[in-house]
Each structure stands twice: as structure tokens, then as C-alpha cells.
Design a protein around this motif. Structure first.
Motif, short mmCIF file in Angstrom:
data_model
loop_
_atom_site.label_atom_id
_atom_site.label_comp_id
_atom_site.label_asym_id
_atom_site.label_seq_id
_atom_site.Cartn_x
_atom_site.Cartn_y
_atom_site.Cartn_z
N ARG A 1 0.56 -0.99 0.14
CA ARG A 1 0.00 -0.06 -0.40
C ARG A 1 0.60 1.58 0.00
O ARG A 1 0.63 2.30 -0.74
CB ARG A 1 -1.25 0.11 1.12
N GLN A 2 2.20 1.07 0.61
CA GLN A 2 3.17 2.40 1.21
C GLN A 2 3.49 2.51 -0.54
O GLN A 2 3.92 3.62 -0.56
CB GLN A 2 3.75 1.93 2.41
N TRP A 3 3.63 1.22 -1.15
CA TRP A 3 4.80 1.80 -2.36
C TRP A 3 4.11 1.89 -3.44
O TRP A 3 4.89 1.87 -4.83
CB TRP A 3 5.86 0.56 -1.77
N PHE A 4 3.26 1.74 -3.46
CA PHE A 4 2.22 1.59 -5.03
C PHE A 4 2.58 2.54 -5.75
O PHE A 4 2.35 2.50 -6.93
CB PHE A 4 0.21 1.53 -4.38
N HIS A 5 2.68 3.66 -5.18
CA HIS A 5 2.61 4.70 -6.13
C HIS A 5 3.90 4.17 -7.12
O HIS A 5 4.17 5.68 -8.13
CB HIS A 5 2.51 6.51 -5.37
N ALA B 1 0.98 -0.08 -12.45
CA ALA B 1 -0.36 -0.21 -11.21
C ALA B 1 -1.09 -0.58 -11.01
O ALA B 1 -2.36 -1.01 -10.85
CB ALA B 1 -0.60 1.22 -11.49
N LYS B 2 -0.70 -1.99 -11.10
CA LYS B 2 -1.68 -2.89 -10.69
C LYS B 2 -0.77 -4.33 -10.15
O LYS B 2 0.94 -3.84 -10.02
CB LYS B 2 -2.62 -3.12 -11.78
N ARG C 1 4.57 10.40 -9.22
CA ARG C 1 3.49 10.10 -8.22
C ARG C 1 2.89 10.76 -7.46
O ARG C 1 4.23 10.73 -6.73
CB ARG C 1 3.12 8.66 -8.80
N GLU C 2 1.42 11.21 -7.20
CA GLU C 2 1.43 11.31 -5.99
C GLU C 2 1.56 10.29 -5.62
O GLU C 2 1.34 9.10 -5.53
CB GLU C 2 0.56 11.90 -5.67
#
Length: 264
Positions: A42-46, A51-52, A257-258
Motif C-alpha cells: 500500500r505504501q509503495w504502490f505509487h 500500477a496493478k 506520482r503522488e
């Protein structure tokens, strides 16, 4: 009185080498999976380049082919050790024979040679007459995970493993230096397939962009099926004009990315 030399049992060395490589791969890829796909997903997803997250069936396929690659690496490793025992290689056991300067320099040389070997064999395996037999399995991973690092067909696994005897034949290398090179290459390979970009955004504004390869570079290769053939360094792709035209733009997009947390 001289002790008798221990007999060489090829099967034992193959199984032992396969087990050792497998455990190392399980440890390194397992840690990468735990960090990127469990603890910090979750924290690194950006920073997830694609992006999946892949389906579990895709992950299990990567693990299965990686296990087969370990066996082939074990076979080549046993053959390399047999060649060493026969005096057919330049591997040596006493650091003092060439000194500490060469001990560390030989690791750097191994990395540069491996990078060149990877670029040119990788590019060759993309030839339309070879791709199906050598490289198609690896490209089944369009959104690779750490387990894709060694997810090869048997023929590609053999090509990748041949760097082991090649290095020991063309230059002197201490057994420990060879082991450290192996640690480097498996770590870099796993990070490159992890699916996240860890380099800072300023990399593409610095001269380092001409040297350092990035996970974005290799993940784009899995996506686009062309270009970005390098491994550790970006110089072969730049010299040969095979960097994907969107590579630097994609790197900048991923690294700017944000930060947004995903729900699961």
C-alpha cells in the motif's frame, strides 16, 4: 603422506548446487516479495511501475519455471566445478596468488562481462526464429514479480548459466569473489523484476542515466517486448540505440506520482 583426492560425484554436486541456489533464490526473492507485495504494497504502490498486481496464477507460473532454472543452473555449476577440479579453469583458492586488489577488481570485471553477455544474448534471443524456443517463457510475465527473475525456459536458463564457466575460463577469479558476484547478480536481477522503481527522480537529469539501469527500464521491456535489453548498465542500449523511446518519460512519470494508499 598425501591424502587421496575425493572422488567427484556429478549428481551429488548438481543436487547440492541446485539446493544452495534454490535456497538463496527463495531467501532473496522471498524477502522482496514480502516487502513489496505484503508489508509495504500500500505504501509503495505509487512507485509500482505497472500500477496493478498480477494474478496468483501468474506468480505460481514464475515460481515453477524458476525452480526448473535452478536445476539447470545446478547442472552447469557442477560442470563448472568439475572443470575446476580438472584444471581447465582459472579459478583459484588462495587470495595471495593474485592479491586483494585483483580479488575486488575481478568482481567488477565479472559484472561488466556479464552485462555484455546478457545484452547480446538477450537481444539475439529476440530474433523471430529463436524467441519461441528461448525467450517466450520469460515474456509471459507482462507485470513481473521478484519470482520472474529466473523464470526461464530450459534453453534460456542454459544460456544464462553459461556465464558461470565462461568467467572462470577467461580470467582468474577466486572462489569467494565468484560467490560475491553471484550474490550481486541475483540481488540485482530480483530488484529489476520486483516491479517498483526505487531510484530517485533526479537520476534522469544526471550523467548517471547513461550508466545505471533501472527497474523501469526492464519492466518496460516486459511490457513492450522490444528495446531495453540491458541488465546492470544502460550503456549498451544507448550505444546501440535500443533504449525504448518512452523510457526516460516513463521513469519520470513513475517517480513523480503522488503517494496514494491502495485499499488492499
Amino acid at each position: 603422506m598425501m591424502l587421496a583426492r575425493q572422488p567427484f560425484h556429478f549428481l551429488d554436486y548438481t543436487l547440492g548446487g541446485t539446493a544452495a541456489l534454490g535456497l538463496r533464490y527463495l531467501l532473496f526473492a522471498g524477502i522482496a516479495w514480502l516487502l513489496g507485495y505484503v508489508l509495504f504494497k500500500r505504501q509503495w504502490f505509487h512507485r509500482k511501475i505497472v500500477a496493478k498486481f498480477p494474478k496468483s496464477s501468474e506468480v505460481w507460473r514464475e515460481i515453477g519455471y524458476s525452480a526448473l532454472s535452478m536445476l539447470i543452473f545446478g547442472l552447469v555449476g557442477a560442470a563448472t566445478f568439475y572443470a575446476y577440479r580438472q584444471g581447465w579453469t582459472q579459478m583459484y583458492g588462495k587470495v595471495g596468488k593474485y592479491g586483494m586488489v585483483w580479488f575486488w577488481a575481478s568482481i567488477g570485471c565479472a559484472i561488466v562481462i556479464h552485462d555484455a553477455w546478457f545484452y547480446w544474448t538477450h537481444r539475439l534471443m529476440h530474433h523471430r526464429r529463436l524467441f519461441r524456443w528461448f525467450h517466450r517463457v520469460h515474456h509471459l510475465s507482462h507485470n513481473p514479480t521478484p519470482w520472474a527473475a529466473y523464470a526461464f525456459s530450459p534453453l534460456e536458463a542454459l544460456v544464462q548459466a553459461l556465464i558461470f564457466p565462461l568467467l572462470t575460463v577467461i580470467m582468474p577469479i577466486h572462489g569467494l569473489a565468484f560467490g560475491l558476484f553471484m550474490m550481486w547478480q541475483i540481488s540485482f536481477n530480483i530488484v529489476g523484476h520486483m516491479g517498483y522503481e526505487f531510484h530517485p527522480r533526479w537520476l534522469m537529469q544526471s550523467p548517471l542515466r547513461y550508466i545505471i539501469n533501472t527497474p523501469t527500464n526492464h519492466i518496460m521491456h516486459h511490457e513492450k517486448m522490444r528495446g531495453n535489453y540491458g541488465l546492470y548498465f544502460n550503456w549498451w542500449d544507448r550505444l546501440m540505440g535500443t533504449n525504448h523511446e518512452e523510457y526516460e518519460r516513463r521513469f519520470s512519470e513513475v517517480t513523480t506520482r503522488e503517494k496514494v494508499l491502495v485499499k488492499k
